[in-house]
Design a protein around this motif. Structure first.
Motif, short mmCIF file in Angstrom:
data_model
loop_
_atom_site.label_atom_id
_atom_site.label_comp_id
_atom_site.label_asym_id
_atom_site.label_seq_id
_atom_site.Cartn_x
_atom_site.Cartn_y
_atom_site.Cartn_z
N SER A 28 -9.82 -1.20 0.19
CA SER A 28 -10.40 -0.13 -0.62
C SER A 28 -9.70 1.20 -0.37
N ILE A 29 -9.43 1.49 0.88
CA ILE A 29 -8.74 2.74 1.23
C ILE A 29 -7.33 2.74 0.65
N LYS A 30 -6.64 1.61 0.77
CA LYS A 30 -5.28 1.50 0.24
C LYS A 30 -5.27 1.69 -1.28
N LEU A 37 -2.17 8.73 -5.60
CA LEU A 37 -0.74 8.99 -5.76
C LEU A 37 -0.32 8.85 -7.22
N ARG A 38 -0.84 7.84 -7.90
CA ARG A 38 -0.49 7.66 -9.32
C ARG A 38 -0.89 8.88 -10.15
N LYS A 39 -2.07 9.43 -9.87
CA LYS A 39 -2.51 10.62 -10.59
C LYS A 39 -1.62 11.81 -10.27
N GLU A 40 -1.25 11.94 -9.00
CA GLU A 40 -0.37 13.04 -8.61
C GLU A 40 1.01 12.87 -9.25
N LEU A 52 9.08 16.63 -6.22
CA LEU A 52 7.79 16.11 -5.80
C LEU A 52 7.56 14.71 -6.37
N PHE A 53 8.03 14.48 -7.59
CA PHE A 53 7.93 13.15 -8.20
C PHE A 53 8.63 12.11 -7.33
N GLU A 59 6.40 7.47 -1.45
CA GLU A 59 5.14 7.20 -0.73
C GLU A 59 4.41 6.02 -1.34
N LEU A 60 4.38 5.97 -2.67
CA LEU A 60 3.71 4.87 -3.36
C LEU A 60 4.39 3.54 -3.05
#
Length: 64
Positions: A28-30, A37-40, A52-53, A59-60
């Motif tokens: 759930s945390i993952k 991250l997807r939203k960012e 930043l992209f 990171e993703l």
């Protein structure tokens, strides 16, 4: 007085429940982190922030 053994079936069942709960929580945390991250990443695309992209997509990749 009732004696409980360390390797009794009841103890083993408690361990199994604990392991399953921990796996569920970790998953759930993952998933929460991936969605964040997807939203960012979507926002960086809208903002045109290439640096930043690239950072966020790396990171993703690491947590996927």
């Amino acid at each position: 007085m009732e004696k409980k053994l360390l390797n009794s079936p009841q103890h083993s069942e408690e361990n199994t429940d604990s392991v399953v709960a921990e796996m569920f929580l970790n998953n759930s945390i993952k998933e929460f982190k991936r969605e964040k991250l997807r939203k960012e990443i979507d926002q960086t695309l809208q903002d045109g922030n290439k640096d930043l992209f690239l950072k966020l997509t790396e990171e993703l990749k690491k947590i996927s």
